[in-house]
Design a protein around this motif. Sequence first.
Motif, mmCIF file in Angstrom:
data_model
loop_
_atom_site.group_PDB
_atom_site.id
_atom_site.type_symbol
_atom_site.label_atom_id
_atom_site.label_comp_id
_atom_site.label_asym_id
_atom_site.label_seq_id
_atom_site.Cartn_x
_atom_site.Cartn_y
_atom_site.Cartn_z
ATOM 1 N N TRP A 88 0.833 -1.205 0.000
ATOM 2 C CA TRP A 88 0.000 0.000 0.000
ATOM 3 C C TRP A 88 0.869 1.257 0.000
ATOM 4 O O TRP A 88 0.528 2.247 -0.658
ATOM 5 C CB TRP A 88 -0.960 -0.010 1.191
ATOM 6 C CG TRP A 88 -2.103 -0.934 0.948
ATOM 7 C CD1 TRP A 88 -2.250 -2.193 1.450
ATOM 8 C CD2 TRP A 88 -3.236 -0.697 0.116
ATOM 9 N NE1 TRP A 88 -3.425 -2.750 0.980
ATOM 10 C CE2 TRP A 88 -4.047 -1.850 0.158
ATOM 11 C CE3 TRP A 88 -3.647 0.374 -0.663
ATOM 12 C CZ2 TRP A 88 -5.238 -1.951 -0.540
ATOM 13 C CZ3 TRP A 88 -4.841 0.279 -1.360
ATOM 14 C CH2 TRP A 88 -5.613 -0.877 -1.297
ATOM 15 N N LEU A 132 -1.538 -6.897 -4.744
ATOM 16 C CA LEU A 132 -2.879 -6.347 -4.522
ATOM 17 C C LEU A 132 -3.757 -6.678 -5.723
ATOM 18 O O LEU A 132 -3.242 -6.860 -6.829
ATOM 19 C CB LEU A 132 -2.802 -4.825 -4.358
ATOM 20 C CG LEU A 132 -1.985 -4.298 -3.185
ATOM 21 C CD1 LEU A 132 -1.831 -2.791 -3.277
ATOM 22 C CD2 LEU A 132 -2.642 -4.688 -1.876
ATOM 23 N N THR A 192 -8.311 -2.906 -7.663
ATOM 24 C CA THR A 192 -8.140 -2.023 -6.509
ATOM 25 C C THR A 192 -6.895 -1.171 -6.667
ATOM 26 O O THR A 192 -6.929 0.046 -6.442
ATOM 27 C CB THR A 192 -8.055 -2.847 -5.213
ATOM 28 O OG1 THR A 192 -9.262 -3.606 -5.063
ATOM 29 C CG2 THR A 192 -7.857 -1.957 -4.006
ATOM 30 N N VAL A 240 -7.079 2.897 -6.918
ATOM 31 C CA VAL A 240 -6.433 3.725 -5.898
ATOM 32 C C VAL A 240 -5.360 4.597 -6.531
ATOM 33 O O VAL A 240 -5.254 5.787 -6.233
ATOM 34 C CB VAL A 240 -5.863 2.842 -4.762
ATOM 35 C CG1 VAL A 240 -4.978 3.646 -3.823
ATOM 36 C CG2 VAL A 240 -7.004 2.183 -3.991
ATOM 37 N N SER A 288 -13.817 7.303 -1.352
ATOM 38 C CA SER A 288 -13.847 6.070 -2.147
ATOM 39 C C SER A 288 -12.511 5.339 -2.096
ATOM 40 O O SER A 288 -12.469 4.111 -2.018
ATOM 41 C CB SER A 288 -14.211 6.392 -3.596
ATOM 42 O OG SER A 288 -15.498 6.935 -3.664
ATOM 43 N N LEU A 306 -12.013 1.595 -0.662
ATOM 44 C CA LEU A 306 -11.380 0.488 -1.398
ATOM 45 C C LEU A 306 -10.280 -0.162 -0.570
ATOM 46 O O LEU A 306 -10.149 -1.381 -0.556
ATOM 47 C CB LEU A 306 -10.815 0.981 -2.724
ATOM 48 C CG LEU A 306 -11.815 1.113 -3.860
ATOM 49 C CD1 LEU A 306 -11.163 1.776 -5.061
ATOM 50 C CD2 LEU A 306 -12.359 -0.242 -4.254
ATOM 51 N N LYS A 307 -9.502 0.655 0.110
ATOM 52 C CA LYS A 307 -8.441 0.075 0.941
ATOM 53 C C LYS A 307 -9.026 -0.723 2.083
ATOM 54 O O LYS A 307 -8.545 -1.800 2.409
ATOM 55 C CB LYS A 307 -7.507 1.161 1.487
ATOM 56 C CG LYS A 307 -6.289 0.502 2.137
ATOM 57 C CD LYS A 307 -5.675 1.338 3.198
ATOM 58 C CE LYS A 307 -4.498 0.682 3.855
ATOM 59 N NZ LYS A 307 -4.754 -0.570 4.510
ATOM 60 N N SER A 337 -10.278 -4.204 0.938
ATOM 61 C CA SER A 337 -9.318 -5.072 0.261
ATOM 62 C C SER A 337 -8.545 -5.892 1.278
ATOM 63 O O SER A 337 -8.328 -5.472 2.402
ATOM 64 C CB SER A 337 -8.333 -4.238 -0.566
ATOM 65 O OG SER A 337 -9.033 -3.582 -1.594
#
Length: 108
Positions: free
Chosen positions: A3, A56, A60, A64, A99, A103-104, A107
């Motif tokens: 991330w 990931l 996603t 992101v 948003s 999403l994070k 996930s």
Amino acid sequence: MNWIILIIAGLFEVAFASCLGKAKEAVGNEVYFWYGGFFVSLTISMVLLMKAAQSLPIGTAYAVWTGIGAVGTALMGIFVFKDPASFWRIFFLLTLIGSIIGLKSVSH
């Protein structure tokens, strides 16, 4: 860790978009400096996106990455390029940030 890599990739997306904006305003040999910054930032951003997408989900990661780039570029436009900062523009930037956070959070 992936991330963090993805966030850094998104920041380099902001950098390459900003370099394009500055290149549009530049004159003479200064244009080459901004286009050089564009290509370096683009390369770093893509390499980091590829690295993050290995661990990931691609949907996603891409969403992101583009979200960070869109929000960051819009903020650069407001603060550096003097784009208008209307209520609705800020409102929709905040919904985009929400948003990205959503999403994070959903996930693995």
